[in-house]
Design a protein around this motif. Sequence first.
Motif, PDB file in Angstrom:
ATOM      1  N   LEU A   5      27.865 125.386 -35.716  1.00  0.00           N
ATOM      2  CA  LEU A   5      27.525 124.916 -37.046  1.00  0.00           C
ATOM      3  C   LEU A   5      28.682 124.026 -37.474  1.00  0.00           C
ATOM      4  O   LEU A   5      29.829 124.305 -37.174  1.00  0.00           O
ATOM      5  N   SER A   6      28.334 122.954 -38.180  1.00  0.00           N
ATOM      6  CA  SER A   6      29.396 122.026 -38.564  1.00  0.00           C
ATOM      7  C   SER A   6      30.408 122.744 -39.467  1.00  0.00           C
ATOM      8  O   SER A   6      30.045 123.571 -40.278  1.00  0.00           O
ATOM      9  N   PRO A  15      32.906 122.969 -42.487  1.00  0.00           N
ATOM     10  CA  PRO A  15      33.171 122.261 -43.737  1.00  0.00           C
ATOM     11  C   PRO A  15      34.652 121.944 -43.902  1.00  0.00           C
ATOM     12  O   PRO A  15      35.497 122.565 -43.261  1.00  0.00           O
ATOM     13  N   TRP A  67      36.714 122.517 -46.336  1.00  0.00           N
ATOM     14  CA  TRP A  67      37.599 123.519 -46.914  1.00  0.00           C
ATOM     15  C   TRP A  67      37.919 124.642 -45.952  1.00  0.00           C
ATOM     16  O   TRP A  67      38.827 125.422 -46.185  1.00  0.00           O
ATOM     17  N   ALA A  68      37.131 124.751 -44.876  1.00  0.00           N
ATOM     18  CA  ALA A  68      37.370 125.835 -43.923  1.00  0.00           C
ATOM     19  C   ALA A  68      38.444 125.408 -42.944  1.00  0.00           C
ATOM     20  O   ALA A  68      38.175 124.839 -41.896  1.00  0.00           O
ATOM     21  N   ALA A  69      39.685 125.656 -43.328  1.00  0.00           N
ATOM     22  CA  ALA A  69      40.804 125.161 -42.533  1.00  0.00           C
ATOM     23  C   ALA A  69      41.000 125.974 -41.250  1.00  0.00           C
ATOM     24  O   ALA A  69      41.567 125.488 -40.287  1.00  0.00           O
ATOM     25  N   ASP A  70      40.515 127.224 -41.269  1.00  0.00           N
ATOM     26  CA  ASP A  70      40.748 128.082 -40.106  1.00  0.00           C
ATOM     27  C   ASP A  70      39.949 127.592 -38.901  1.00  0.00           C
ATOM     28  O   ASP A  70      38.772 127.297 -39.008  1.00  0.00           O
ATOM     29  N   CYS A  79      21.841 139.430 -44.869  1.00  0.00           N
ATOM     30  CA  CYS A  79      21.214 139.207 -43.555  1.00  0.00           C
ATOM     31  C   CYS A  79      20.713 140.508 -42.923  1.00  0.00           C
ATOM     32  O   CYS A  79      19.583 140.588 -42.475  1.00  0.00           O
ATOM     33  N   THR A 130      16.313 138.263 -35.523  1.00  0.00           N
ATOM     34  CA  THR A 130      17.424 137.385 -35.915  1.00  0.00           C
ATOM     35  C   THR A 130      18.672 138.191 -36.269  1.00  0.00           C
ATOM     36  O   THR A 130      19.783 137.764 -35.971  1.00  0.00           O
ATOM     37  N   TYR A 131      18.468 139.340 -36.916  1.00  0.00           N
ATOM     38  CA  TYR A 131      19.608 140.171 -37.285  1.00  0.00           C
ATOM     39  C   TYR A 131      19.353 141.613 -36.847  1.00  0.00           C
ATOM     40  O   TYR A 131      18.317 142.188 -37.179  1.00  0.00           O
ATOM     41  N   PRO A 169      28.760 132.041 -34.613  1.00  0.00           N
ATOM     42  CA  PRO A 169      29.162 131.172 -35.726  1.00  0.00           C
ATOM     43  C   PRO A 169      28.422 131.468 -37.025  1.00  0.00           C
ATOM     44  O   PRO A 169      28.956 131.221 -38.108  1.00  0.00           O
ATOM     45  N   LYS A 170      27.195 131.994 -36.920  1.00  0.00           N
ATOM     46  CA  LYS A 170      26.456 132.323 -38.141  1.00  0.00           C
ATOM     47  C   LYS A 170      27.154 133.452 -38.902  1.00  0.00           C
ATOM     48  O   LYS A 170      27.250 133.447 -40.111  1.00  0.00           O
ATOM     49  N   MET A 171      27.625 134.430 -38.173  1.00  0.00           N
ATOM     50  CA  MET A 171      28.207 135.617 -38.811  1.00  0.00           C
ATOM     51  C   MET A 171      29.676 135.441 -39.173  1.00  0.00           C
ATOM     52  O   MET A 171      30.156 136.038 -40.139  1.00  0.00           O
ATOM     53  N   PRO A 210      31.844 133.526 -40.797  1.00  0.00           N
ATOM     54  CA  PRO A 210      32.445 133.427 -42.141  1.00  0.00           C
ATOM     55  C   PRO A 210      32.319 134.706 -42.963  1.00  0.00           C
ATOM     56  O   PRO A 210      33.101 134.919 -43.886  1.00  0.00           O
ATOM     57  N   PHE A 211      31.356 135.554 -42.612  1.00  0.00           N
ATOM     58  CA  PHE A 211      31.125 136.760 -43.405  1.00  0.00           C
ATOM     59  C   PHE A 211      31.799 137.983 -42.797  1.00  0.00           C
ATOM     60  O   PHE A 211      31.747 139.079 -43.358  1.00  0.00           O
TER      61      PHE A 211
END
Lengths: 230, 202
Positions: free
Chosen positions: A16-17, A19, A21-24, A69, A81-82, A108-110, A112-113
Amino acid sequence: MKKMTTLMALAFTGALSTPLWAADAVPHEAGIESEGYVWNKMEGEKLEALKARGDALRGEIAFEICQGCHRKGALGRDDGTYPRLAGQHASVLIKQMTDVRAGRRDNPKMLPFAGHDALSVQDIADISVYLRSLPSPADNGKGDGKALTKGKQLYDKDCATCHADNGEGDGPKFYPRVSGQHYKYLLREAVAIRDGARRNANPMMVKAIKKYSDQDLEALSDYISRFASK
Amino acid sequence: MNHKRSQILTALLLAGGFWATAHAGDAKEIAASVCAACHGEDGNSVAPTFPKLAGQNAVYLQKQLKDFLSGKRKNEAMEPFLGSFSDGDTSALGVHFAREKTAPGTVEDATLVEAGRKLFQDGNTDSGIPACAGCHQVDGMGNDRYPRLAGQHQTYTLAQMQNFKSGARNNDKGKIMRSVAERLTEAEMKAVSEYLAGMEVK
């Protein structure tokens, strides 16, 4: 089916692209594709989370960010899916969450959470204790029921040793409970493990199902999805 | 000695009680003299660019006010008023607005509501958008950690999602809302804003 496999692998690992602000950076650690890979090495955050005293009430609160999710009660979705997390062994949940955070399991979907911004090690311990206590009713997604005899034969031969006779798994050994899990999720992960796309897989399992056809995995997943739930 | 100590304690408790009452009074006065011009006398703003504060969760409001004061949350329209209250007022202000009743919102484009409902309650499994209801609750009422959204002006809700997406607003817990907004399309943001505006207010 081969096409389907590729598609599923893409959907699973597809980048996923990122963003602005997501510096990590997206974490990445060596997995099953690397020489000298050791499954379930006892170190780092996994060890910390296992040592921490989890609290189910705090876990219920921390799980709020997951239930968008994984759904209320952690029942997952029968479209695969989950996954269902209710009733899973705490050790398994800790391993999978810390593997995703460390970049040993690509999701990658999970990320950030479940990453370091979202969850502390204590949150992981709390969530795991909360989830293991939840009931897993028999309404999980099933297969078409057409090859259950074959599914049972394969399960008894290659899977029961670790995942136990009725899919209970083995908490102390980090083998997941598979009973109550959705058919489509079981199938997707079995395919990913067989094909090396799930990089935190147990080499013993990869070896056990290496020669399985897609049809074998469908039969097996269908059989597993019908185990009595907890 | 014990007697004296308890006298001091009583005096302190009394003073504390007066202080709290005084502050509750202050909150009402601040709300009327400072906040009302934009947010409405009862916390129900008329202009849709300004959020309704009526019925918002007290702890959430307090955090936002503290974030404005510390600069963690920035807003041009709020800036001139930041000298009119202090950190000590934030708790009482939060409680004050939480007690007010939210006025129902108005749906502007009813054709978007169903898509908005689906996204809010069910998410988007293709793009990995969690159901908003996971944090903001099925009835849109939120809790101490996540804001109430039910009945909010769509213009305001939409602007916040856009700000989270661009990173202009970045005071969300654990980057969670930014991560969600990053995956939201403009159409999804509009639809969910309409749904929320029309959601039943309690």
